[in-house]
Design an enzyme around this catalytic site. Structure first.
Site, PDB file in Angstrom:
ATOM      1  N   SER A  22       0.818  -1.224   0.000  1.00  0.00           N
ATOM      2  CA  SER A  22       0.000   0.000   0.000  1.00  0.00           C
ATOM      3  C   SER A  22       0.845   1.264   0.000  1.00  0.00           C
ATOM      4  O   SER A  22       0.321   2.368  -0.212  1.00  0.00           O
ATOM      5  CB  SER A  22      -0.916   0.016   1.228  1.00  0.00           C
ATOM      6  OG  SER A  22      -0.145   0.074   2.423  1.00  0.00           O
ATOM      7  N   ASN A  23       2.153   1.125   0.267  1.00  0.00           N
ATOM      8  CA  ASN A  23       3.026   2.306   0.292  1.00  0.00           C
ATOM      9  C   ASN A  23       3.266   2.836  -1.121  1.00  0.00           C
ATOM     10  O   ASN A  23       3.403   2.062  -2.071  1.00  0.00           O
ATOM     11  CB  ASN A  23       4.378   1.963   0.928  1.00  0.00           C
ATOM     12  CG  ASN A  23       4.261   1.669   2.410  1.00  0.00           C
ATOM     13  OD1 ASN A  23       3.358   2.161   3.065  1.00  0.00           O
ATOM     14  ND2 ASN A  23       5.173   0.865   2.933  1.00  0.00           N
ATOM     15  N   HIS A  24       3.359   4.155  -1.265  1.00  0.00           N
ATOM     16  CA  HIS A  24       3.684   4.798  -2.533  1.00  0.00           C
ATOM     17  C   HIS A  24       4.904   5.698  -2.329  1.00  0.00           C
ATOM     18  O   HIS A  24       5.080   6.275  -1.253  1.00  0.00           O
ATOM     19  CB  HIS A  24       2.513   5.658  -3.026  1.00  0.00           C
ATOM     20  CG  HIS A  24       1.333   4.857  -3.481  1.00  0.00           C
ATOM     21  ND1 HIS A  24       0.644   5.154  -4.639  1.00  0.00           N
ATOM     22  CD2 HIS A  24       0.715   3.777  -2.951  1.00  0.00           C
ATOM     23  CE1 HIS A  24      -0.352   4.288  -4.794  1.00  0.00           C
ATOM     24  NE2 HIS A  24      -0.332   3.456  -3.774  1.00  0.00           N
ATOM     25  N   ALA A  25       5.735   5.766  -3.349  1.00  0.00           N
ATOM     26  CA  ALA A  25       6.882   6.676  -3.284  1.00  0.00           C
ATOM     27  C   ALA A  25       6.388   8.121  -3.256  1.00  0.00           C
ATOM     28  O   ALA A  25       5.465   8.486  -3.991  1.00  0.00           O
ATOM     29  CB  ALA A  25       7.799   6.456  -4.487  1.00  0.00           C
ATOM     30  N   THR A  70       2.561  10.533  -6.886  1.00  0.00           N
ATOM     31  CA  THR A  70       2.661   9.313  -6.084  1.00  0.00           C
ATOM     32  C   THR A  70       2.154   8.087  -6.849  1.00  0.00           C
ATOM     33  O   THR A  70       2.129   6.978  -6.315  1.00  0.00           O
ATOM     34  CB  THR A  70       1.840   9.453  -4.790  1.00  0.00           C
ATOM     35  OG1 THR A  70       0.469   9.722  -5.126  1.00  0.00           O
ATOM     36  CG2 THR A  70       2.384  10.572  -3.912  1.00  0.00           C
TER      37      THR A  70
END
Length: 218
Positions: A84-87, A93
């Site tokens: 679920s993490n995005h840069a 994003t």
């Protein structure tokens, strides 16, 4: 027919005529979800909702969900995994890389993993709790209904709220340290059954005597 002596952790339905409560490890198919013995999950709608509620758990991230022995997991508990993490360093994003083609070559997608999510032993997780990426929940903790867990939870603490905060410790620090050494959840089922009245009644002094006698044997 004689009554069985101990519950079997390899039995999917441990309670007679009850199909909503299962020993969880018996339905897990994802090798990156590891569940200990006697941990149960309750869901009146569909027991297979558990794995559906381990969200954004993509193989390419490599993160694991690890749950100990004798945990109690209520309906609607959700685990948000590292997929679920995005840069966030760039302007956008959007995860261009995962959709392939030339995007895969041009997007570095520097997503930071927060590591495995680890739930200790004898943890009670209430209805509709959400646990965020990489959280560590200590042995004997209690997570209140509808909590959003964004920080690690100390052993034998009770937390609740959005975001979840510590409400109180279940025992004194001295008792907590003893229980973490005792590790009753690692005993064989015969020993647990022999001393079940002490475990369930909270007779700390009697448990300490058993612990010292065990140490003196070595």
């Amino acid at each position: 027919m004689s009554e069985f002596k101990y519950p079997d952790p390899n039995n999917l339905y441990p309670i007679n005529n009850v199909k909503r409560t299962i020993y969880l490890k018996n339905i897990i198919k994802n090798p990156n979800i590891i569940v200990g013995d006697y941990t149960y999950y309750d869901d009146p709608e569909d027991i297979y909702n558990f794995e559906k509620n381990v969200l954004y758990h993509f193989e390419f991230m490599g993160d694991k969900l690890v749950i100990g022995n004798f945990c109690q997991i209520a309906t609607g508990v959700r685990f948000i995994m590292n997929g679920s993490n995005h840069a966030m360093e760039g302007i956008s994003t959007y995860p261009f890389k995962v959709f392939g083609g030339i995007w895969a070559k041009k997007d570095p997608m520097n997503v930071v993993s927060k590591g495995d999510t680890v739930i200790g032993n004898d943890v009670w997780i209430g209805n509709s709790v959400t646990i965020m990426q990489g959280i560590k929940i200590g042995d004997g903790a209690i997570i209140g209904t509808n909590s959003l867990v964004t920080k690690n939870v100390e052993p034998y603490s009770i937390v609740g709220g959005n975001p979840a905060k510590e409400i109180r410790k279940r025992f004194s620090e001295e008792t907590i340290q003893f229980l973490l050494e005792l590790k009753w959840w690692d005993w064989d089922v015969e020993k647990i059954s022999d001393h079940l009245n002490l475990i369930t009644s909270g007779d700390i002094n009697a448990l300490k005597e058993i612990f010292m006698n065990q140490k003196n044997k070595f």
